[in-house]
Design a protein around this motif. Structure first.
Motif, PDB file in Angstrom:
ATOM      1  N   SER A   1       1.176  -1.215  -0.296  1.00  0.00           N
ATOM      2  CA  SER A   1       0.087  -0.097   0.023  1.00  0.00           C
ATOM      3  C   SER A   1       1.015   1.452  -0.250  1.00  0.00           C
ATOM      4  N   GLY A   2       1.565   1.041   0.879  1.00  0.00           N
ATOM      5  CA  GLY A   2       2.960   2.049   0.814  1.00  0.00           C
ATOM      6  C   GLY A   2       3.850   2.445  -0.230  1.00  0.00           C
TER       7      GLY A   2
ATOM      8  N   VAL B   1       1.562   4.448  -3.036  1.00  0.00           N
ATOM      9  CA  VAL B   1       1.690   5.478  -3.281  1.00  0.00           C
ATOM     10  C   VAL B   1       2.848   6.435  -3.248  1.00  0.00           C
TER      11      VAL B   1
ATOM     12  N   TYR C   1       3.212   6.094  -7.619  1.00  0.00           N
ATOM     13  CA  TYR C   1       1.970   6.770  -7.499  1.00  0.00           C
ATOM     14  C   TYR C   1       3.199   8.313  -7.809  1.00  0.00           C
ATOM     15  N   GLY C   2       3.063   8.706  -6.540  1.00  0.00           N
ATOM     16  CA  GLY C   2       4.468   9.766  -6.136  1.00  0.00           C
ATOM     17  C   GLY C   2       6.175   9.982  -7.816  1.00  0.00           C
TER      18      GLY C   2
ATOM     19  N   SER D   1       2.622  14.053  -3.974  1.00  0.00           N
ATOM     20  CA  SER D   1       2.390  12.528  -3.861  1.00  0.00           C
ATOM     21  C   SER D   1       0.545  13.534  -3.731  1.00  0.00           C
ATOM     22  N   VAL D   2      -0.108  11.927  -3.085  1.00  0.00           N
ATOM     23  CA  VAL D   2      -1.076  12.548  -2.617  1.00  0.00           C
ATOM     24  C   VAL D   2      -2.163  13.196  -1.988  1.00  0.00           C
ATOM     25  N   PHE D   3      -0.696  13.139  -0.823  1.00  0.00           N
ATOM     26  CA  PHE D   3      -0.817  14.231   0.467  1.00  0.00           C
ATOM     27  C   PHE D   3      -1.819  15.736   0.021  1.00  0.00           C
TER      28      PHE D   3
ATOM     29  N   TYR E   1       4.142  14.344   3.035  1.00  0.00           N
ATOM     30  CA  TYR E   1       4.908  13.163   2.369  1.00  0.00           C
ATOM     31  C   TYR E   1       5.837  13.044   2.627  1.00  0.00           C
TER      32      TYR E   1
ATOM     33  N   TYR F   1      -5.687   8.086   6.784  1.00  0.00           N
ATOM     34  CA  TYR F   1      -5.228   6.971   6.623  1.00  0.00           C
ATOM     35  C   TYR F   1      -3.631   6.830   7.199  1.00  0.00           C
TER      36      TYR F   1
END
Length: 746
Positions: A79-80, A83, A86-87, A112-114, A120, A437
């Motif tokens: 899961s990590g 992320v 993606y970053g 990234s998504v944060f 991040y 999360y």
């Protein structure tokens, strides 16, 4: 989970104590709702902390076997890594979401998504340490190499966040982890750490150079515009990807080389490994070398020669007088001031965001305290904070005590300690745990840490003292609470959908107000104390009043304001709505009271001072002929507020030079004009001229500037002076100005 607990929950295991104890945290949050500064946010935090307690219990009863621990470890790492990958896609220009890159202070900071680079960075820090441990500790080589392949992307992403705080934590975290590894693994960890870091250093400059070019192309130029994503065939993309792949391959080969020498390394160190001091040799030596290396890197200019200039500058600016350190110190001091008024159970969830402006030292804007522990103290007071701290300390102490006994076997579940400890450590200086999360990762990992050694701690005495019926009571209570929370969460969800629908209709369809209010009222029915829903309805009713003149709309708005203010007394928008509503209804005394309340709760918001001083000036002018004493009372209070503005300006001069002030706080043209009116009304014409003279050069197309100039000319006249050119400019800007000026003089 409750169904599983029915079969595995046993009162004579330590896990039973933790499964009950963890529920104290959402319980304290629920108790704090009774004195919450923001009831809606307090209830929201009850839902969030209930979820975290649930995740803790899941980790507590799922991580009970070696097989399940392996599965959970794989899930968390994957899961990590998802992320992080993606970053990496954002770095390459292949992916982008809103604020995935920040442009601030001349740098492109990766988020990234944060949508927040420091969080991040804390996340990357945890997975850097976790991946490093797995590469040197995994029993299967292919698993180790898969994790090794992620080291370069993690390092690269961490550097591109430009987070100085995260980089400071790296050596501290490495030392903590090394103490719990056996000697051969310590050496392997250090080699892997230094090797992967060196690979990053050598590839960082070409990647950073291309990353900046990619960011300039991809990032939207204006809000609402789509990102300009690149194709893999773009030269910038494939060149950056190629450099990254080469770096990752080199790191992976390095790890493979280290692992091939494990047996030889273990044999050579076997005699030394048995010594009591063996665990301290590498950490102490590395600590000394690390301090020396840091001094050389930052003090000799080496950083500038081996790192990209943007990153080197960030590193060289690390000191305890930089603005981010000073601002955090201010947040923490203000948090303690706030807590002194809510010492036992705190100000409820969201208490900081609701109250910080009442206690702040200067006009900064920060809806987070930038510390999980400081924010927890504010929200649930010393009682809740002590319970949380006790749970964390007992879990870590109990786990590390048991782990130390089997340290020579190097069990892989140590990674759960690494993830939880690293994220909590970084949360000391930032608000990582405000992301559900990340908080979920921490609490799930904490539950697993308890589960690992649960069966080794027996509570037979407790079993003989506690009747079996308590087992059913626990499950029954948990089921009831769960159902209540699910219903509450579902109501909030449905309400949010209706609210989004109402806003969408207002923007795109523009139907009559009655139709809009049907959808908005449905949202309010599901969440009757949601401030955003009620403020929106109040605003729409206010607009309807101004367009139609129908007083019933203003009276409806007044009822809603009284309704929501009882649960959201510190909401700025509600206080402003109350002020406007009183003005609409002609309730001028009440409108001033609303502004005074705003000043007491938002002491650094210059807008409240502007409006209040102007109201006192205008109201004083309106009654000066009929009630001179009352006019003087109004004017005196207006001048008191003006003096308060000047006093606070002086306080801002005391801030350290390196600390940013925050929002503007100064004598604005609006305040200047209002104070000029008061001084004129009090017959202090020379003071009025001095106050209003800076407005002479302002744009006279603005009616407020014209009023200021009008009073300036009137004060000059009363002193036997004049300014014909300025009078001509004023009359040209507003044909009626000569009439207004004559009236003022009469």
């Amino acid at each position: 989970m409750i169904a599983r607990l029915y079969f595995v929950w046993k009162v004579d295991q330590i896990s039973a104590i933790y499964s009950v104890g963890i529920l104290l945290i959402p319980l304290i949050y629920w108790i704090s709702t009774f004195q919450a500064a923001s009831y809606h946010n307090a209830v929201l935090m009850v839902l969030v902390t209930s979820l975290l307690a649930c995740l803790f219990i899941m980790g507590l009863y799922l991580g009970t076997t070696p097989r399940s621990l392996d599965v959970l470890q794989t899930i968390l790492l994957l899961s990590g890594y998802a992320v992080i990958l993606y970053g990496t896609g954002v770095v390459l220009g292949l992916a982008y979401t809103k604020d995935a890159i920040w442009f601030t202070s001349g740098t492109y900071r990766l988020t990234s998504v944060f949508q927040y680079s420091n969080t991040y960075a804390g996340f990357l820090l945890a997975f850097l340490m976790g991946a490093m441990f797995t590469t040197v500790n995994a029993k299967r080589t292919w698993i180790a190499l898969m994790n090794a392949a992620m080291l370069t992307p993690i390092w690269m992403s961490l550097m591109l966040t430009y987070s100085r705080g995260a980089l400071i934590f790296i050596p501290l975290l490495v030392l903590v982890i090394l103490f719990f590894l056996r000697l051969d693994r310590q050496i392997a960890f250090v080699i892997a750490f230094i090797g992967s870091a060196l690979v990053t250093v050598f590839t960082l400059s070409p990647i950073t150079e291309r990353y900046i070019q990619i960011a300039q192309i991809v990032m939207p130029k204006r809000d609402g515009e789509p990102a300009n994503l690149l194709s893999i065939q773009n030269s910038l993309v494939w060149q950056t990807a190629l450099i990254l792949l080469i770096g990752s391959l080199v790191t992976t080969l390095l790890i493979w080389g280290i692992r091939t020498r494990y047996s030889w390394l273990e044999k050579k160190l076997s005699a030394l490994s048995g010594r009591k001091f063996a665990s301290f040799i590498v950490p102490v030596g590395l600590g000394g070398a690390g301090i020396l290396g840091l001094l050389l890197l930052l003090g000799t200019g080496i950083a500038s020669s081996i790192l990209p200039s943007s990153i080197a500058e960030r590193l060289q600016n690390i000191n305890f007088q930089q603005h981010s350190v000073l601002e955090r110190k201010t947040f923490y001091v203000d948090a303690l001031k706030l807590t002194s008024d809510y010492p036992l159970f705190g100000s409820g969830g969201g208490g900081w965001s609701a109250l910080y402006e009442k206690y702040q030292n200067n006009p900064y804007v920060s809806r987070q305290t930038h510390s999980f522990f400081a924010q927890t103290l504010v929200e649930i007071g010393w009682v809740g904070f002590s319970i949380l701290l006790l749970i964390l300390c007992v879990i870590f102490f109990q786990y590390l005590k048991q782990y130390w006994r089997e340290r020579q076997q190097q069990p892989s579940h140590f990674i759960f300690f690494i993830l939880a400890f690293t994220l909590l450590a970084h949360s000391l200086i930032d608000f990582d745990m405000s992301y559900v999360y990340i908080a979920g990762l921490v609490f799930f990992s904490l539950g697993v840490l308890v589960a690992v050694y649960d069966k080794k701690i027996s509570l037979t005495l407790l079993k003989s003292k506690v009747a079996s019926r308590w087992r059913f009571l626990y499950h029954g209570a948990l089921a009831v609470v769960t159902l209540v929370l699910i219903v509450q969460a579902y109501q909030e969800y449905v309400g949010s959908q209706y609210f989004k629908s109402a806003i969408n209709k207002a923007i795109n369809e523009k139907p009559p107000l009655d139709e809009l209010l049907v959808t908005l009222d449905q949202a309010i029915s599901y969440s009757p104390k949601h401030p955003a829903y009620l403020v929106t309805k109040i605003d729409w009713l206010g607009q309807a009043y101004h367009q139609t003149g129908d007083r019933s709309y203003a009276l409806q708005a007044k009822e809603l304001i009284e309704q929501i203010k009882s649960t959201e007394p510190y909401d700025r928008q509600i206080i402003l709505s109350e002020y406007r509503n009183h003005k609409d209804l002609g309730e001028y005394n009440e409108s001033i009271e609303a502004l005074e309340e705003g000043i007491s709760k938002f002491q650094w918001d210059i807008k409240f001072y502007e409006a209040a001083i102007m109201e006192y000036a205008v109201n004083g002018n309106s009654v000066k002929d009929t009630d001179p004493a009352k006019a003087q009372t109004y004017w005196n209070r207006g001048m008191e507020l003006y003096e308060e503005v000047l006093h606070r300006k002086q306080l801002l001069m005391l801030l350290p030079e390196e600390q940013l002030q925050g929002r503007d706080f100064d004598v604005t043209p609006f305040i200047r004009q209002a104070v000029g009116q008061i001084l004129f009304g009090q017959g202090r014409y020379e003071d009025a001229v001095s106050m209003l003279k800076p407005m002479v050069e302002n744009d006279l197309s603005d009616v407020y500037n014209r009023i200021g100039v009008r009073y300036y000319l009137a004060a000059l006249y009363m002193l036997g002076q004049s300014d014909a050119d300025l009078l001509n400019r004023l009359v040209e800007a507003g044909p009626n100005e000569k009439m207004y000026l004559d009236s003022l003089l009469q």
